[in-house]
Scaffold this active site. Structure first.
Site, mmCIF file in Angstrom:
data_model
loop_
_atom_site.group_PDB
_atom_site.id
_atom_site.type_symbol
_atom_site.label_atom_id
_atom_site.label_comp_id
_atom_site.label_asym_id
_atom_site.label_seq_id
_atom_site.Cartn_x
_atom_site.Cartn_y
_atom_site.Cartn_z
ATOM 1 N N SER A 30 34.037 -24.830 -7.540
ATOM 2 C CA SER A 30 35.198 -24.035 -6.862
ATOM 3 C C SER A 30 34.371 -22.569 -6.490
ATOM 4 C CB SER A 30 36.334 -23.544 -7.963
ATOM 5 O OG SER A 30 37.247 -22.719 -7.353
ATOM 6 N N ASP B 265 42.634 -32.183 -2.773
ATOM 7 C CA ASP B 265 42.506 -30.934 -3.183
ATOM 8 C C ASP B 265 43.478 -30.101 -2.447
ATOM 9 O OD1 ASP B 265 41.875 -28.332 -4.223
ATOM 10 O OD2 ASP B 265 39.659 -29.049 -4.234
ATOM 11 N N HIS C 186 41.779 -30.441 -7.025
ATOM 12 C CA HIS C 186 40.800 -29.494 -7.223
ATOM 13 C C HIS C 186 40.174 -29.917 -8.946
ATOM 14 C CE1 HIS C 186 38.633 -25.846 -6.607
ATOM 15 N NE2 HIS C 186 38.906 -25.222 -7.810
#
Length: 725
Positions: free
Chosen positions: A590, A665, A697
């Site tokens: 991330s 995602d 994600h």
């Protein structure tokens, strides 16, 4: 002792790390006390399925544990709706099954339990019944404080009714505009403000405050959920940085929808509804309103019968900083307020009474959370890092004499805590370098009364076979370019004289996170060390729990100072005689994935390889609330965004790069990956990639997690940065 001298020592594999039972031992969630104090309840995962949770109860009168609700017996197998799935993603529980939340009834005889989207009332006597009038797919169900009413969201409306008897009815107006929602928290509130509720019961259940939001003006993105055997597309209202947010309003009504009034939130409609709370007597509604720039928060005092409001006080961010929203506050019965603020440069507690402020804690350390309040004794319980920035402790202070507060927990353990509403019983969770998370109930002095989960490593504990090869974490500091001490953590294999080892560095690097602590580092880190790597992490400037100045280094400057600080860590490693200086790789997920790319761009040759999982590559594609908090408005500050993005300098990448992304995602949307992939292909810059169809994600699961990490370490071996093990 080296591993070769002890045949009982077992190396960890990635397959075992992600299999069941989990190596950390049982992982209880949602620990609560029944209103009468008799039962301590929690969600406990199964040994044969680490992601499935059931409801368990500890009877404090008999000291016996029993399973109160078996999720498998109640499971309908119904597929969750897209709204339910997305809400779980926002709550970071998308991989969990069975019972993920529950709520005690006021009489302590039953609990409200959602299972597979169905709303069930489960009695301690073993009875189970479905809530009247529910169809499945209800969102955020909540019992009233008195236990007489239930409310939930369905089909974009708020429904409410009695717990027993008649079915709930829609109490919010029917809207023809499909972009209008009642009783829900809007996307950015869930994703970035840690607010998942869109309605709030008054203490006596006579009124209910309800959010309404209209996202008609929010831009539409077509989110492609690319799966293994097909692609689903979702037209999702997504407020990208610099574009309109949903328009939010707040209303108060009776449980049948009558007497509805709108709360005056001010003339500016482009604001954030941050928090909503009722006063203990139910006569006042308190609303936290934050401006779009997130530099001022106003506490509004609202008359719930008329909706009229006034500003009780305002909280203003320091220069080149922002408001950090907190849940560490409590309105007291006497009308005063215990409040968390960073107004002196560090997060501390204050008492607001009669229009005057008294600072309760102070110093160059941070109160990390308020745990509870015992109003009768005037005691406030909180967590903080006064004694050790790497090991959070639990403390108690006296409102009348706050200066000499007391530490209730043991040093060298990382401690967290929650408390019953009356402030009589602590529920403490702790871990250390060799001990995965333990939890126990304690009295107000911190004395343990009973284990919730001792989780002692030994006997049949799943981590026991690997304890002999467990390597201790080492801690220290490295100076940043300006001399600021940066905390690091390092785990090494047993070091042999004259031998050097590759380094696997892990980073997050972004705001609101602290990676380096003295708690249990987890089986994954130990598996990496068992592969012959040194495992290393450093908390750069911008990380959490070091004060305003430390955090504000990222203000309008993402991708700069934190990259510089990670390089300081790499340069320190290269000076250590046991480090293979040409085999230091860097890994992040991330924001950390974004960092991996920026690190390779900024310092070619400094790292042997970089791994970027689910990276943000263009901040204009990320949401308003998070992005604008740190980088400002892209329409006004285009150069800030140009410098912070990860796309402009891709041609500078000379070192091996592996990009990994889930193809469904919904947080860091897949276009972030495809944008940098296309850019590097167009520049003939070599890189590798691994994509996961159908994964969000959160790329996780027993086999897919194994696949992901084995992919990473094969990549390192291929590119001369690995251990070969």
């Amino acid at each position: 002792m080296t591993k070769t001298t002890n045949s009982a020592v077992k190396d960890l594999t990635f397959e075992r790390v992600f299999a069941s039972p989990g190596l950390n031992g049982p992982a209880p969630r949602a620990v609560k006390l029944s209103p009468d104090g008799r039962y301590l309840t929690l969600l406990r995962n199964r040994a044969d399925d680490r992601e499935r949770y059931d409801l368990w109860g500890f009877d404090r009168t008999t000291s016996k544990w029993t399973m109160l609700v078996d999720s498998l017996k109640l499971s309908s197998g119904r597929t969750l709706s897209e709204a339910e799935k997305m809400q779980r993603e926002r709550q970071r529980i998308g991989d969990l099954k069975g019972i993920v939340a529950y709520e005690w009834a006021a009489d302590s005889k039953s609990v409200l339990v959602p299972v597979d989207g169905d709303l069930l009332i489960a009695g301690l006597d073993g009875s189970v019944r479905k809530v009247e009038g529910t169809k499945g797919g209800e969102l955020t169900p909540k019992l009233g404080p008195k236990g007489k009413h239930i409310a939930f969201v369905r089909d974009r409306q708020l429904w409410a009714g009695p717990v027993t008897g008649a079915a709930a009815v829609a109490i919010s107006p029917a809207e023809t505009n499909e972009n209008v929602h009642w009783g829900e928290a809007e996307f950015v509130a869930q994703e970035e403000m840690n607010r998942f509720n869109g309605f709030w019961w008054s203490p006596d259940e006579s009124r209910i405050a309800v959010e309404r939001f209209d996202e008609s003006m929010v831009g539409v993105v077509t989110r492609a959920a690319i799966g293994a055997e097909g692609t689903k597309t979702f037209d999702q209202r997504y407020p990208a940085a610099g574009t309109p947010n949903a328009e939010v309003s707040l209303h108060v009504m009776a449980p049948d929808g009558s007497g509805r009034v709108q709360v005056d939130l001010g003339k500016d409609k482009d604001i954030y509804l941050a928090r909503v709370d009722w006063a203990p007597d139910g006569k006042t509604l308190y609303v936290q309103r934050m401006d779009r720039e997130q530099t001022q928060l106003d506490m509004l005092k609202v008359d719930p019968m008329t909706g009229k409001s006034s500003v009780l006080f305002s909280e203003k961010a320091a220069a080149k900083h922002w408001i950090d929203l907190s849940d560490s506050y409590r309105f007291l019965d006497d009308g005063s307020l215990v409040w968390w603020s960073q107004r002196d440069g560090f997060g501390h507690l204050y008492h607001y009474k009669g229009g005057k402020w008294t600072q309760l804690t102070k110093g160059e350390w941070t109160v990390t959370g308020m745990v509870g309040v015992d109003e009768k004794r005037g005691k406030v319980y909180f967590t903080g890092n006064r004694d050790d920035v790497l090991a959070q402790q639990v403390y108690a202070l006296d409102l009348k004499a706050p200066a000499n507060f007391t530490r209730l927990t043991e040093l060298n353990w990382v401690n967290g805590a929650s408390m019953d509403k009356s402030g009589q019983t602590l529920m403490i969770t702790r871990s250390s370098d060799t001990q995965p998370s333990q939890s126990f109930i304690a009295d107000t002095s911190g004395k343990r009364l009973a284990w919730i989960e001792e989780n002692k490593v030994g006997g049949t504990h799943p981590y026991a076979p690997y304890l002999a090869s467990h390597r201790p974490a080492q801690f220290g500091t490295i100076p940043a370019a300006d001399g600021t001490p940066l905390h690091y953590m390092m785990i090494t294999p047993p070091l042999e004289p004259g031998k050097t080892y590759p380094v696997f560095t892990y980073h997050y690097g972004g705001p609101t996170a602290q990676v380096v602590t003295k708690g249990f580092q987890g089986a994954l880190a130990q598996a990496i060390v068992d592969k012959g790597y040194i495992y290393f992490a450093i908390d750069n400037r911008g990380s959490e729990n070091r004060g305003v100045k430390f955090a504000s280094a990222l203000y309008h400057a993402m991708g700069t100072v934190e990259v510089e600080d990670q390089l300081a860590g790499a340069n320190w490693l290269k000076k250590q005689p046991f480090v293979a200086a040409d085999k230091i790789s860097t890994f992040g997920w991330s924001y950390g994935g974004y960092m991996s790319i920026k690190m390779l761009q900024a310092d070619p040759g400094a790292y042997a390889a970089g791994i970027a999982v689910a990276p943000v590559t263009k901040w204009q594609m990320y949401d308003t609330t998070y992005t604008e908090r740190y980088l400002g408005d892209p329409n006004k500050l285009p150069k800030v965004y140009e410098k912070s993005n990860a796309l402009a300098d891709t041609s500078k990448i000379k070192d091996p790069l592996l990009i990994i992304h889930g193809m469904a995602d919904d947080n860091v949307v897949f276009e972030n990956a495809s944008a940098i992939i296309a850019k590097m292909q167009g520049e003939a810059v070599p890189f590798e990639m691994m994509l996961y169809p159908g994964y969000t994600h959160r790329i996780s699961g027993p086999k897919v997690s194994q696949h992901l990490y084995e992919t990473i370490f094969r990549f390192l071996d291929r590119n001369g940065a690995g251990s070969g093990k």
